[in-house]
Motif scaffolding. Structure first.
Motif, PDB file in Angstrom:
ATOM      1  N   THR A   1      49.875  38.989  45.469  1.00  0.00           N
ATOM      2  CA  THR A   1      47.770  39.160  44.895  1.00  0.00           C
ATOM      3  C   THR A   1      47.920  40.529  45.391  1.00  0.00           C
ATOM      4  OG1 THR A   1      46.767  36.693  45.579  1.00  0.00           O
ATOM      5  CG2 THR A   1      45.472  38.782  45.359  1.00  0.00           C
ATOM      6  N   GLY A   2      46.859  41.293  43.806  1.00  0.00           N
ATOM      7  CA  GLY A   2      47.317  42.151  43.870  1.00  0.00           C
ATOM      8  C   GLY A   2      45.728  43.047  44.309  1.00  0.00           C
ATOM      9  N   SER A   3      45.280  43.991  44.039  1.00  0.00           N
ATOM     10  CA  SER A   3      44.244  44.941  45.124  1.00  0.00           C
ATOM     11  C   SER A   3      43.824  44.391  43.609  1.00  0.00           C
ATOM     12  CB  SER A   3      44.684  46.329  44.780  1.00  0.00           C
ATOM     13  OG  SER A   3      45.586  47.080  45.679  1.00  0.00           O
ATOM     14  N   THR A   4      42.257  44.525  44.624  1.00  0.00           N
ATOM     15  CA  THR A   4      40.654  44.055  43.748  1.00  0.00           C
ATOM     16  C   THR A   4      40.336  44.479  42.788  1.00  0.00           C
ATOM     17  OG1 THR A   4      40.456  42.165  45.797  1.00  0.00           O
ATOM     18  CG2 THR A   4      38.888  42.848  43.963  1.00  0.00           C
ATOM     19  N   PRO A   5      39.817  44.961  42.040  1.00  0.00           N
ATOM     20  CA  PRO A   5      39.546  45.796  40.902  1.00  0.00           C
ATOM     21  C   PRO A   5      37.789  45.920  41.850  1.00  0.00           C
ATOM     22  CG  PRO A   5      39.755  43.861  39.796  1.00  0.00           C
ATOM     23  CD  PRO A   5      40.711  43.350  40.788  1.00  0.00           C
ATOM     24  N   ASP A   6      37.711  47.596  40.692  1.00  0.00           N
ATOM     25  CA  ASP A   6      36.441  47.774  41.081  1.00  0.00           C
ATOM     26  C   ASP A   6      34.818  47.123  40.189  1.00  0.00           C
ATOM     27  OD1 ASP A   6      34.270  49.214  42.565  1.00  0.00           O
ATOM     28  OD2 ASP A   6      34.405  50.759  40.971  1.00  0.00           O
ATOM     29  N   ALA A   7      35.948  47.108  38.972  1.00  0.00           N
ATOM     30  CA  ALA A   7      35.295  46.750  38.095  1.00  0.00           C
ATOM     31  C   ALA A   7      34.933  45.035  38.235  1.00  0.00           C
ATOM     32  CB  ALA A   7      35.569  46.255  36.665  1.00  0.00           C
ATOM     33  N   ALA A   8      33.573  44.388  37.465  1.00  0.00           N
ATOM     34  CA  ALA A   8      33.588  43.212  37.329  1.00  0.00           C
ATOM     35  C   ALA A   8      33.788  42.136  36.950  1.00  0.00           C
ATOM     36  CB  ALA A   8      31.670  43.106  37.156  1.00  0.00           C
TER      37      ALA A   8
END
Length: 499
Positions: A443-450
Motif C-alpha cells: 500500500t503506497g502513500s495516499t495521494p492529495d487528489a480526490a
C-alpha cells in the motif's frame, strides 16, 4: 568536511564561468573568489593569479556546500509535514521500490553497494531547517546501513507484507536526515526488499536512477566487471538554486502572472464535483479505494491507431476522454485536471536524484463541438499547461491561493498520471546478480487528489488504476466514471469526428 560535491565538477563549473568572461587576471581572481565564496570554499589564497594557477590552488580546498533555500515543492511538503505534526497526524509520502528477491542475495555486498550509492547522491543524507525552510546541505547525516529484519517464523505472507509496509511508512528525520533507507526482510524462501525515499529528496525517476546505481554497485562488490556509472552532471541542489533564481527574476514573475491568467476559470486546485459526489466538506486519508482495469488489446490498439491519425499521443487522447466524460457527468462550465510531469526533458538531469516531478493544470471549457474540434482544443490546453512547467505547482498555489500552500488539499480535484514503458522499471524488473526478482505490492502513500487516474503502458495493453477518497466518491461512482471514459474512447475510435 571534505568534498560533498566532486572537485572535478566544481572545477569544470568555475573554469566554464571564467572562460566566458575574458577579463584581466586581478579581476579574474576577484570573480573566482566571489564564486567560490558562494559555493562555501574556505582557505582560498586571495592573491592575483592566472586562471590555471587559480584552478590548481583550488585542488587543495575543502568543500563546504552552504545551506540554501528549499525548492517551492520542498517548501510545500515541509509545510504539510509541519501541519500534520501540529494536528497529531502522520501521513507518509514516500516513493519506493518494493521487490521479492529469490536466490542468494549477498547482504554484506548489498550494504557496501548502498553506502556507495549514498555517497554518490549526498542529497539523500541532508535534512531541512523547518523554521525557515532551508536545506541543510552543510550538515549531511552519516551514511546508513541496511535495515535488516527477520520475518516471524509463525507469520504468513500477509504478516510479512504488513511488516514491510510498516518499515516503508516509518517516518524520516526531516531535520537531521538521512531521508532514504534500504529495507531487507529475510523470509524462509525469499527476501523482501524496499528502497524508500522521502519525497523531499526524490521522485519515481530518482528511484530508477538509484536502482540502476545500486544493482551495478552490487555486481561490482561481487567482483564482477561493470560499466562505469554515468556522471551526475546537474546535481539537485544546483537545479533548485537555478529554479529559485528564475522564479525570483522579472521573467519568472511575469510567467507566473501569465500562467495564473490562463487558469482564472478553474484555479490552481481545479475543484470538480460530478454525479455521485457525497458533498462531504473533507475526506479522510485513511479511507481510500483502488480500482484496477485494463484497456484490453483491442481498445489499446484502436486508441494507438486513432492517436497516430489525429497526430496526438495516446495519453492525450485518453486524458481528453476523461475531460469529455466529466462534462457528461457534471454541469460545470469549465473543467480542470492536474497532469503529472517528470520534468526530465533535459538530458542534464537524467542522472539526477531529486524531487523534480511536478504537476500542471490542464483547463478546458464546455462547448458544443465535434470530437475533432474538442481534441484540437484539448491539445492546445495541454500545450499551454506544458509551456509553464518552469513554474512549479506549489509556487502557483502560493500566488493564487496562499492558504492552500503548505497544506493538504481540501478540494476534490482529479489528477491524471500516465507512465510509459520507459518509466516502468521501478515496478519490479530490476535484477540483482544471481537472483530473480518480482514486484512486491504494498500500500503506497495516499495521494492529495480526490481521484488519481494512473495509466501504465504494458506490452500490448494499458493498465488503469483509479485511486479515490471514499468520503468524496464511493466505489460505484468511480466505476461509472471509468465506464464513461471507456465508452467515450470506443465512440471516438469507431466514429471519429462524429460526437
Amino acid at each position: 568536511m571534505k568534498s560533498v560535491i566532486t572537485i572535478g565538477t566544481l572545477l569544470e563549473k568555475i573554469e566554464s564561468r571564467l572562460s566566458r568572461h575574458p577579463i584581466n587576471k586581478s579581476s579574474n581572481t576577484k570573480v573566482a573568489v566571489a564564486a567560490l565564496g558562494v559555493l562555501g570554499i574556505r582557505n582560498f589564497p586571495r592573491v592575483p593569479c592566472t586562471t590555471q594557477q587559480m584552478l590548481g590552488l583550488m585542488k587543495g580546498c575543502d568543500i563546504v556546500p552552504p545551506r540554501q533555500r528549499a525548492s517551492w515543492a520542498q517548501r510545500h511538503r515541509l509545510g504539510q509535514i509541519a501541519a500534520e505534526a501540529d494536528n497529531g497526524i502522520y501521513r507518509p509520502h514516500h516513493p519506493f521500490v518494493a521487490l521479492r528477491i529469490y536466490g542468494p542475495l549477498d547482504l554484506p555486498a548489498l550494504a557496501k553497494a548502498w553506502i556507495r550509492v549514498q555517497k554518490r547522491h549526498p542529497v539523500l543524507l541532508c535534512g531541512f531547517d523547518m523554521s525557515d525552510a532551508t536545506w541543510r546541505l552543510d550538515a549531511p547525516a552519516g551514511v546508513t546501513d541496511l535495515v535488516i529484519t527477520d520475518a516471524t517464523p509463525s507469520g504468513g505472507a500477509d504478516t510479512a507484507r504488513r511488516l514491510m509496509e510498516q518499515l516503508v511508512d516509518a517516518p524520516f528525520d526531516c531535520t537531521a536526515g538521512p531521508l532514504a533507507r534500504l529495507v531487507v526482510l529475510r523470509c524462509p524462501e525469499q527476501t523482501l526488499f524496499a528502497l524508500v525515499l522521502d519525497h523531499l529528496v526524490g521522485d519515481f525517476w530518482s528511484l530508477e536512477v538509484l536502482m540502476r546505481d545500486l544493482t551495478a554497485s552490487y555486481a561490482e562488490e561481487l567482483g564482477l566487471e561493470t560499466r562505469p556509472l554515468p556522471p551526475v552532471t546537474f546535481p539537485f541542489p544546483d537545479q533548485v538554486r537555478d529554479q529559485n533564481a528564475y522564479l525570483d527574476s522579472p521573467a519568472g514573475r511575469q510567467a507566473l502572472k501569465r500562467l495564473a491568467e490562463t487558469l482564472k476559470d478553474v484555479g490552481p486546485i481545479p475543484e470538480t464535483r460530478f454525479a455521485g459526489f457525497t458533498g462531504a466538506g473533507s475526506a479522510s486519508y485513511d479511507r481510500t479505494g483502488l480500482i484496477r482495469h485494463t484497456f484490453g488489446n483491442e481498445l489499446t490498439q484502436a486508441v494507438s491507431t486513432y492517436s497516430r491519425a489525429s497526430r496526438m499521443s495516446p495519453w492525450t487522447v485518453i486524458h481528453a476522454a476523461l475531460h469529455r466524460s466529466l462534462y457528461d457527468l457534471c454541469e460545470q462550465s469549465a473543467i480542470g485536471t492536474t497532469l503529472m510531469t517528470a520534468n526530465r526533458e533535459s538530458r542534464s538531469v537524467h542522472q539526477t536524484v531529486g524531487f523534480l516531478a511536478g504537476k500542471v493544470v490542464v483547463a478546458t471549457k464546455r462547448g458544443r463541438t465535434t470530437t475533432t474540434d474538442f481534441l484540437q482544443e484539448f491539445q492546445r490546453a495541454v500545450a499551454t499547461a506544458l509551456d509553464y512547467t518552469a513554474i512549479p505547482w506549489p509556487r502557483l498555489l502560493a500566488h493564487m491561493d496562499p492558504k492552500a500552500f503548505g497544506r493538504h488539499s481540501r478540494a476534490p480535484y482529479i489528477s491524471f498520471n500516465p507512465q510509459t514503458t520507459s518509466m516502468r522499471r521501478w515496478l519490479g524488473t530490476w535484477q540483482f546478480t544471481n537472483c530473480k526478482t518480482a514486484p512486491l505490492h504494498l500500500t503506497g502513500s495516499t495521494p492529495d487528489a480526490a481521484i488519481v487516474m494512473s495509466l501504465t503502458e504494458l506490452d500490448k495493453d494499458i493498465e488503469v488504476l483509479l485511486s479515490h477518497k471514499l468520503d468524496w466518491y464511493p466505489t460505484r461512482v468511480i466505476e461509472l466514471l471509468w465506464q464513461t471514459v471507456e465508452q467515450t474512447l470506443w465512440e471516438w475510435v469507431r466514429k471519429p469526428g462524429s460526437r
